[in-house]
Structures are given as structure tokens and as C-alpha cells.
Scaffold this active site. Sequence first.
Site, PDB file in Angstrom:
ATOM      1  N   VAL A   1      68.409  15.322 124.252  1.00 10.64           N
ATOM      2  CA  VAL A   1      68.438  14.342 125.217  1.00 10.64           C
ATOM      3  C   VAL A   1      67.319  13.433 124.726  1.00 10.64           C
ATOM      4  CG1 VAL A   1      67.590  13.600 127.474  1.00 10.64           C
ATOM      5  CG2 VAL A   1      69.166  15.628 126.966  1.00 10.64           C
ATOM      6  N   GLY A   2      67.473  11.885 124.692  1.00 11.56           N
ATOM      7  CA  GLY A   2      66.640  10.881 124.281  1.00 11.56           C
ATOM      8  C   GLY A   2      66.322  10.700 122.753  1.00 11.56           C
TER       9      GLY A   2
ATOM     10  N   TYR B   1      67.855   9.274 116.803  1.00  8.52           N
ATOM     11  CA  TYR B   1      67.286  10.006 115.576  1.00  8.52           C
ATOM     12  C   TYR B   1      68.138  11.159 115.290  1.00  8.52           C
ATOM     13  CZ  TYR B   1      63.786  13.696 114.162  1.00  8.52           C
ATOM     14  OH  TYR B   1      62.995  14.688 113.584  1.00  8.52           O
TER      15      TYR B   1
ATOM     16  N   THR C   1      60.449   8.833 115.050  1.00  5.80           N
ATOM     17  CA  THR C   1      61.291   8.981 115.991  1.00  5.80           C
ATOM     18  C   THR C   1      60.883   7.635 117.011  1.00  5.80           C
ATOM     19  OG1 THR C   1      59.424   9.829 117.348  1.00  5.80           O
ATOM     20  CG2 THR C   1      61.161  11.365 116.542  1.00  5.80           C
TER      21      THR C   1
HETATM   22  P1  NDP Z   1      54.652  13.072 111.102  1.00  4.29           P
HETATM   23  O1  NDP Z   1      54.999  11.685 111.924  1.00  4.29           O
HETATM   24  O2  NDP Z   1      53.508  13.992 111.315  1.00  4.29           O
HETATM   25  O3  NDP Z   1      54.654  12.570 109.485  1.00  4.29           O
HETATM   26  C1  NDP Z   1      55.642  11.808 109.091  1.00  4.29           C
HETATM   27  C2  NDP Z   1      55.121  11.016 108.109  1.00  4.29           C
HETATM   28  O4  NDP Z   1      56.035   9.820 107.396  1.00  4.29           O
HETATM   29  C3  NDP Z   1      53.688  10.053 108.624  1.00  4.29           C
HETATM   30  O5  NDP Z   1      52.656  10.092 107.635  1.00  4.29           O
HETATM   31  C4  NDP Z   1      54.332   8.784 108.718  1.00  4.29           C
HETATM   32  O6  NDP Z   1      53.478   7.814 108.337  1.00  4.29           O
HETATM   33  C5  NDP Z   1      55.188   8.737 107.368  1.00  4.29           C
HETATM   34  N1  NDP Z   1      56.285   7.477 107.253  1.00  4.29           N
HETATM   35  C6  NDP Z   1      56.659   7.097 108.537  1.00  4.29           C
HETATM   36  N2  NDP Z   1      57.444   5.981 108.090  1.00  4.29           N
HETATM   37  C7  NDP Z   1      57.438   5.782 106.645  1.00  4.29           C
HETATM   38  C8  NDP Z   1      57.770   4.970 105.848  1.00  4.29           C
HETATM   39  N3  NDP Z   1      58.622   3.958 106.138  1.00  4.29           N
HETATM   40  N4  NDP Z   1      57.665   5.091 104.387  1.00  4.29           N
HETATM   41  C9  NDP Z   1      56.770   6.231 103.935  1.00  4.29           C
HETATM   42  N5  NDP Z   1      56.330   7.180 104.845  1.00  4.29           N
HETATM   43  C10 NDP Z   1      56.345   6.902 106.301  1.00  4.29           C
HETATM   44  O7  NDP Z   1      55.888  13.657 111.282  1.00  4.29           O
HETATM   45  P2  NDP Z   1      56.448  15.491 110.876  1.00  4.29           P
HETATM   46  O8  NDP Z   1      55.266  15.890 109.610  1.00  4.29           O
HETATM   47  O9  NDP Z   1      56.594  16.055 112.134  1.00  4.29           O
HETATM   48  O10 NDP Z   1      57.829  15.173 110.445  1.00  4.29           O
HETATM   49  C11 NDP Z   1      58.174  15.454 108.917  1.00  4.29           C
HETATM   50  C12 NDP Z   1      59.723  15.181 108.804  1.00  4.29           C
HETATM   51  O11 NDP Z   1      60.229  16.517 109.551  1.00  4.29           O
HETATM   52  C13 NDP Z   1      60.380  14.235 109.437  1.00  4.29           C
HETATM   53  O12 NDP Z   1      61.553  13.749 108.767  1.00  4.29           O
HETATM   54  C14 NDP Z   1      60.839  14.587 110.871  1.00  4.29           C
HETATM   55  O13 NDP Z   1      61.768  13.974 111.266  1.00  4.29           O
HETATM   56  C15 NDP Z   1      61.099  16.179 110.437  1.00  4.29           C
HETATM   57  N6  NDP Z   1      61.216  17.086 111.702  1.00  4.29           N
HETATM   58  C16 NDP Z   1      60.058  17.367 112.286  1.00  4.29           C
HETATM   59  C17 NDP Z   1      60.058  18.073 113.435  1.00  4.29           C
HETATM   60  C18 NDP Z   1      58.874  18.225 114.261  1.00  4.29           C
HETATM   61  O14 NDP Z   1      59.277  18.941 115.347  1.00  4.29           O
HETATM   62  N7  NDP Z   1      57.626  17.850 113.991  1.00  4.29           N
HETATM   63  C19 NDP Z   1      61.285  18.702 113.610  1.00  4.29           C
HETATM   64  C20 NDP Z   1      62.371  18.405 112.921  1.00  4.29           C
HETATM   65  C21 NDP Z   1      62.304  17.564 111.884  1.00  4.29           C
HETATM   66  P3  NDP Z   1      52.842   6.989 110.104  1.00  4.29           P
HETATM   67  O15 NDP Z   1      52.281   8.219 110.655  1.00  4.29           O
HETATM   68  O16 NDP Z   1      51.873   6.049 109.649  1.00  4.29           O
HETATM   69  O17 NDP Z   1      54.121   6.421 110.445  1.00  4.29           O
END
Ligand code: NDP
Length: 240
Positions: free
Chosen positions: A142-143, A147, A86
Site C-alpha cells: 500500500v502506498g 515503487y 521511494t
Molecule cells: P538509502 O536511501 O539509505 O540509500 C540509497 C542511496 O542511493 C542513497 O545514498 C541515495 O542518495 C542514493 N541515490 C538516490 N538517488 C540516486 C541517484 N539518482 N544516483 C545515485 N545514487 C542515488 O536506501 P537503502 O539503503 O535502504 O536502499 C538501497 C536499495 O535497497 C534501494 O534500491 C532500495 O529500494 C532497496 N530496498 C530497500 C529496502 C529497505 O527496507 N531499506 C527494502 C527493499 C529494497 P540520497 O540519500 O542523497 O538520495
Amino acid sequence: MVSLGLEDKVIVVTGGNQGIGAAMVALLQELGAKVAYTDIKIGEDTSGALAIQADVTDLTSMEAAAAKIEEKLGPVYGVVANAGITRDNFFTKLTPQDWDAVINVNLKGVNHTIQPFISGMYERGEGSVVCISSISGERGNVGQVNYAATKAAVIGLVKSLARETARYGVRVNAIAPGFIDTEMTRIIPDKVKEKIIAEIPFRRFGKPEEIAWAVAFLLSPVASSYITGEVLRVNGAHHT
Ligand code: NDP
């Protein structure tokens, strides 16, 4: 005894280092799958899965990861495009960098995740792809204009790709999680969190494991064999 049929299936999860991705890695292994995960950085790995540093914004990096995974674990059956970021702000304050970063990871990254594996799935006549969208992509937030735009785009990608892949026996689905308790949502200020929770009929955020089970269901060649092009909401009745 019935099973989800994931035993010995090779499954790749992006963004598996923490949060929802890490929960998927743990559960899929418990279900008997051979799991590999990628992430932009790999921490101290205790999962027992094959962990590979790769950036979803870079197709070459993902192709190299795919080659390593297939060399070590064999042909890939399941792909979960989970990595996401995000860069939240009000629309008037979103910078071009905020747009590019989110589009590169959340939309182009999904393409870069699926591309290296899809031809192999076609050849073998089997495969299941699951993309992680979001409640924000369905109802807006919002915000989160940038994303939400990428998460809505992922739904379009999934629905179109599912139509292309069906003839090869490959399924493509999305999950739209509601608010889940991970690092991504820990930055939400407490006051805002309270307001969100008041809107959720379950009166709580979801747990990463609750998304992981939905992923296992959609990957399963037993449980979801006739489901493709679908968006599964996992949101505690926090509907659109
Ligand atoms: P986290 O931030 O906990 O985990 C996401 C992971 O993706 C992190 O380890 C992050 O690494 C990694 N990442 C970021 N950029 C890259 C990249 N360029 N290449 C490879 N890996 C990358 O998020 P969540 O577990 O909460 O989210 C997982 C998915 O679920 C996402 O797609 C999110 O949008 C979606 N989602 C989450 C919700 C929530 O409420 N948590 C709700 C709805 C959807 P680093 O931390 O080092 O950036």
C-alpha cells in the site's frame, strides 16, 4: 581455508554512500575486493573505497564513472545496482513527478548502471551483476504502486538479461530484501512500523549487513557459479 573468491575483483556499487550500499562497500572490501561506489552525493568518505559522484538517472554520468573506475582499478568483475528511492503515496495522490522520479532511478538507473560494463564482461567471459529489487516488487505494498512497479520490473530485467548473458559466462541475479533498517525506512511512522514488524516472523527489520552478505554470495564466482536469473529473498520469512 576456503574463500568467496572475491579477492582483487573490481566491484562497483551504486548508492554506496549510506544504508545497504555502504554495508556492501564495507563487507566487499573486507572480503578482499577492490571496491568503487557511486552516489548522487558523496559524503565524507571513510570507507577506503573509490568514491565517485554520479547520477544513475544519467547514462553519460554513469559512463564517465565507469571509465574512471576502470582506469583506476582495472576491469570490472561485479556490478551491484543498488541505488533506489521511494516517493510513496496512495495511488490517487501519486503525481506524474512521483512516477518519473522513481522510474528514472529504480528502473532506468539499473540499465544505466549495467550498460557501461556489460560488453567488457562479455569480452573477458566473466562477471556477476546483482540488482536490488524489493519485497514490494513481489507482493505489492500500500502506498508504493510506483515503487513496487519498478522493483517488479527489475526482476523481469534480471531474468531476461540472465538469459542473454549466460553464453558469455556472465551471471545476473536479484535480491529482494524485506524491510531493512536504513534511512529509507526510518521515515515510516512508528505505528505503521509496529504493524509491519508484527507481520514478520523474525519480529524485526533486517540489517544492511544481512543484505550485503547475500550480495557477496551472488557476486562470488565460487559460491554461486551456477546461479543466474534468480531472485534471492532476504526478508526474515516475510514471504509473499
Ligand atoms: P538509502 O536511501 O539509505 O540509500 C540509497 C542511496 O542511493 C542513497 O545514498 C541515495 O542518495 C542514493 N541515490 C538516490 N538517488 C540516486 C541517484 N539518482 N544516483 C545515485 N545514487 C542515488 O536506501 P537503502 O539503503 O535502504 O536502499 C538501497 C536499495 O535497497 C534501494 O534500491 C532500495 O529500494 C532497496 N530496498 C530497500 C529496502 C529497505 O527496507 N531499506 C527494502 C527493499 C529494497 P540520497 O540519500 O542523497 O538520495
